[in-house]
Design an enzyme around this catalytic site. Structure first.
Site, short mmCIF file in Angstrom:
data_model
loop_
_atom_site.label_atom_id
_atom_site.label_comp_id
_atom_site.label_asym_id
_atom_site.label_seq_id
_atom_site.Cartn_x
_atom_site.Cartn_y
_atom_site.Cartn_z
N HIS A 10 0.83 -1.20 0.00
CA HIS A 10 0.00 0.00 0.00
C HIS A 10 0.87 1.26 0.00
CE1 HIS A 10 -4.02 -1.81 0.93
NE2 HIS A 10 -3.24 -2.81 1.29
N ASP A 56 -5.64 6.02 0.44
CA ASP A 56 -5.58 4.61 0.06
C ASP A 56 -6.98 4.02 0.20
OD1 ASP A 56 -3.31 2.12 0.10
OD2 ASP A 56 -5.29 1.61 0.87
#
Length: 454
Positions: free
Chosen positions: A15, A111
């Site tokens: 991520h 994210d």
């Protein structure tokens, strides 16, 4: 006024790295960029890479976001899923941080694992900003999960058909999504409910690679209303993110296109039996190999030695034959994939890995082990980048024997048609970033949208 954007990465290297690359891409387009770094991080690898990145990019501002830790009594809970939850539960701490920035922030990129934050931030009177989600998976998997809150997976037949989208094979859906009580599943569904409130979804993919799915997502004919899908991949590589790493010198000594690079990501841990079968398969293939070996699930420093993992006999034969090299430290994968000695990539099908292989035009053998990886492998195979042995199953379903591995690695390295098709993918990835290329155009579109908000 200068365009100022903030980014909120989530937990885990898979991520974090796309967020850092996106930050560098926006900064290269004359945006002022601030990265909100959730503290404490889950792993040392994250901390090290953040420090390296900010040292190399002093023009990008760092602002620590101290989240309220979430503790679990269940030792089997994923520490990264717990961090996703902690970030969302600490969202009330974000408005003062964002309001303190100067010049004022015009947009926040989150994210996808922290998208639920938008629900609260969008109603915050002290903020007047646009929100974007960063998707770190394939357009194919994104198209499934956006519909997940509206689907009943239990009892589904072999194929799942959604309006305007290509049909999905139910067997490719990660088993965890069939468990509504799982922390990952509940967190994912909560995040996806916020998707309708964002201005766009920025994705590390490119139009040529997934044209059918990308066009469907932007068609306006899907079952639910979706924000604009903005593919700007493959994300550009910034060597300075991992400047403290170096390529093994052994690689420089190998002939062109002769080495298969073997790596199953930062969070995939195989059993010792499967590791040994993999090692035997590599030796039997008689192909040169560079193998990055991992034995723990959390991306942290390894404590188990190579001899314990491989066994003294297998490790001894690898050293004796001098056919390959096994390493356990962090490597800069995209730098390895672009090395002239690399002729193939044996991977788990993580989306960052797929895009890095696509950018370098390296033929890929994907063993989809968990999560979104079957969807990713499906997209990879359809684009012509490589092979996906579906019958190998999810990680741990069965022991994949050395003979099977030998066969596929031999095909990966010796199939000239496969190599030619992968080269074509690399050429198309390059075209996406040329003047008037699809990704170049979309990034320009994003910058223009950000300027309108200033």
């Amino acid at each position: 006024m200068e365009t100022h954007v903030a980014l909120l990465p989530s937990a885990g290297m898979g991520h974090l790295m796309p967020s850092l690359r996106l930050a560098a891409m926006l900064a290269s387009r004359n945006c002022k960029v601030t990265i909100l770094t959730a503290q404490p991080t889950v792993s040392a690898a994250e901390s090290n890479h953040l420090n390296s990145f900010f040292s190399a990019h002093p023009h990008i501002q760092r602002l620590d976001f101290h989240v309220i830790p979430l503790h679990s009594s269940n030792p089997h809970d994923d520490p990264f899923a717990l961090q996703f939850e902690a970030i969302v539960r600490s969202v009330h701490l974000l408005p003062p941080l964002l309001s303190s920035l100067s010049p004022p922030v015009s947009a926040l990129f989150l994210d996808i694992a922290a998208a639920e934050c938008v629900d609260q931030l969008a109603d915050e009177p002290s903020l007047s900003i646009s929100y974007y989600i960063l998707s770190i998976t394939s357009a194919r998997f994104y198209s499934l999960i956006t519909h997940l809150p509206h689907l009943t997976l239990e009892g589904s037949c072999n194929n799942l058909q959604l309006p305007s989208l290509p049909s999905f094979s139910v067997s490719n859906i990660p088993p965890v999504l069939f468990n509504p009580e799982n922390i990952f599943t509940t967190r994912l569904i909560s995040n996806l409910r916020a998707v309708s409130k964002v201005k766009g979804v920025v994705a590390n993919t490119f139009h040529w690679f997934e044209p059918e799915t990308i066009e469907a997502l932007n068609s306006g004919r899907t079952m639910i209303t979706l924000p604009q899908f903005l593919p700007i991949g493959p994300f550009k590589y910034h060597k300075s993110v991992c400047e403290n790493t170096s390529l093994p010198k052994w690689l420089d000594e190998q002939p062109a296109k002769s080495v298969v690079y073997v790596c199953f990501g930062n969070r995939t841990a195989m059993s010792k039996d499967q590791i040994k079968e993999l090692g035997e398969g590599l030796l039997k293939s008689k192909q040169r190999f560079l193998w990055v070996l991992k034995s723990v699930k959390v991306d942290r420093v390894e404590e188990t030695g190579l001899e314990e993992l491989l066994g003294s006999s297998l490790l001894g034969r690898i050293k004796e034959k001098r056919q390959g090299m096994v390493v356990k430290e962090w490597v800069q994968q995209e730098e390895i994939l672009s090395h002239p000695a690399i002729g193939g990539f044996f991977s788990h099908g993580g989306w960052n890995s797929v895009m890095e292989a696509a950018k370098s035009g390296v033929p890929t053998l994907d063993w989809a082990l968990n999560g979104d990886q079957r969807f990713n492998a499906e997209a990879m195979e359809k684009a012509g980048l490589g092979l996906w042995p579906k019958h190998w199953g999810w990680l741990g379903e069965r022991l994949v024997k050395s003979e099977e591995i030998e066969e596929k690695i031999t095909q990966l390295m010796e199939d000239h048609k496969l190599r030619s098709m992968a080269q074509k993918v690399g050429e198309e990835a390059t075209k996406a970033w040329e003047i008037d290329g699809t990704s170049e155009k979309v990034l320009g579109q994003i910058i223009e949208m950000l300027k309108l908000k200033v």
